[in-house]
Write a protein that holds these residues in place. Structure first.
Motif, mmCIF file in Angstrom:
data_model
loop_
_atom_site.group_PDB
_atom_site.id
_atom_site.type_symbol
_atom_site.label_atom_id
_atom_site.label_comp_id
_atom_site.label_asym_id
_atom_site.label_seq_id
_atom_site.Cartn_x
_atom_site.Cartn_y
_atom_site.Cartn_z
ATOM 1 N N THR A 166 0.856 -1.183 0.000
ATOM 2 C CA THR A 166 0.000 0.000 0.000
ATOM 3 C C THR A 166 0.893 1.234 0.000
ATOM 4 O O THR A 166 1.735 1.398 0.883
ATOM 5 C CB THR A 166 -0.923 0.001 1.220
ATOM 6 N N PRO A 274 -7.238 2.558 0.293
ATOM 7 C CA PRO A 274 -5.820 2.388 -0.035
ATOM 8 C C PRO A 274 -5.573 2.377 -1.539
ATOM 9 O O PRO A 274 -6.408 1.929 -2.322
ATOM 10 C CB PRO A 274 -5.468 1.039 0.588
ATOM 11 N N GLN A 276 -2.820 0.763 -3.952
ATOM 12 C CA GLN A 276 -1.875 -0.340 -3.814
ATOM 13 C C GLN A 276 -1.062 -0.527 -5.092
ATOM 14 O O GLN A 276 -1.560 -0.359 -6.205
ATOM 15 C CB GLN A 276 -2.667 -1.618 -3.511
#
Length: 297
Positions: A166, A274, A276
């Motif tokens: 992340t 998030p 990623q």
């Protein structure tokens, strides 16, 4: 007689993977452009080399043994790594450095991708960089083929057979058509969306991002009415243009979009989603390392 350090031939390993992934021996042979007899002989040779039975044969069908399941757990990654090595060797012989190719999912905007890549863009040894949109269903295949070096997507869990990290988080906001009943509100909460359909880009359980969004709604106390966007591959805020009664989760800045046809509103209780990076495990890439080091945990 096989020895404990016997290493399977890559070609035979590729044939084994096809036999594991196709519904029948004939289908696997067709995929490899081989005769069924030739494929059967290759699989038997692999069994002899390893000293284990990989399949229980019943006519044209193959039932994998526990040894086959264990071998298959690592075989696709090993094959992908071998392709990457060959590709890197060819690239190294070129006088012009190849571009660093980044795939981004539709949920990651081009603006967000550029901002995220700025540490790499500014690096003195950086070659040209290519960013292109990549649908989630193609991410694993393109990483394994070496057609992209890195993938940017929304999500927290790392897909099977990939490595990931992340890099950053973005607050969720809500995109609304200007005629939507909530469009005149300056800010919203998640519970305000309980009475509105919510546009997503893939059904639940087919996309980790959709699953994440649905989970946020349920935590807010309601089960979302999810509608799959009819126009794929366009900026996320456009989802409400064809479905003006629906809302869409976006990460774009708050304010008007598309000449005022769409408004993006802040969420008072905005969860952060998030962003990623994904790549092929057990591989090295200098430029990928530069980028990851710019976003330490």
């Amino acid at each position: 007689m096989p020895t404990h350090d016997t290493v399977p031939d890559l070609r035979r390993l590729e044939q084994f993977v096809a036999a594991m992934e196709e519904p029948s021996l004939s289908a696997a042979a067709a995929r490899l452009h081989l005769s069924q007899q030739a494929l059967s002989a290759a699989l038997k040779q692999l069994e002899r080399e390893l000293g284990v039975a990989l399949f229980v044969r019943s006519g044209r069908r193959l039932a994998p043994t526990p040894a086959a399941v264990s071998l298959y757990d690592g075989a696709p990654t090993l094959l992908a790594g071998a392709r990457q090595l060959a590709l890197r060797a060819r690239k190294a012989s070129s006088t012009t450095p190849p571009p660093f190719v980044v795939g981004r999912s539709p949920a990651v905007t081009a603006r967000e991708a550029y901002i995220l890549l700025e540490p790499l863009i500014a690096h003195p040894d950086s070659p040209s960089i290519t960013v292109r949109e990549l649908f989630p269903s193609a991410m694993v295949e393109e990483l394994q083929r070496g057609t992209v070096d890195l993938v940017l997507r929304r999500g927290a869990a790392t897909p099977e057979r990939l490595a990931g990290a992340t890099l950053t988080y973005h607050p969720l906001r809500i995109a609304l058509h200007r005629d939507h009943p909530l469009a005149q509100r300056e800010s919203l909460t998640l519970t305000d969306l309980a009475g509105s359909p919510i546009t997503v880009w893939a059904p639940q359980h087919a996309s980790s991002y959709t699953d994440f969004l649905a989970a946020q709604c349920r935590r807010a106390g309601f089960d979302p009415d999810l509608v799959v966007n009819r126009v794929q591959g366009t900026p996320p805020v456009t989802a409400v243009l064809t479905q003006p009664r629906a809302a869409a989760f976006v990460t774009d800045p708050a304010g008007p979009q598309f000449d005022g046809q769409v408004v993006v509103r802040d969420l008072d209780d905005a969860p952060k989603v998030p962003l990623q990076a994904l790549w092929l495990p057990h591989t090295r890439n200098r430029l990928r390392t530069v980028l990851l080091e710019a976003y330490p945990d």
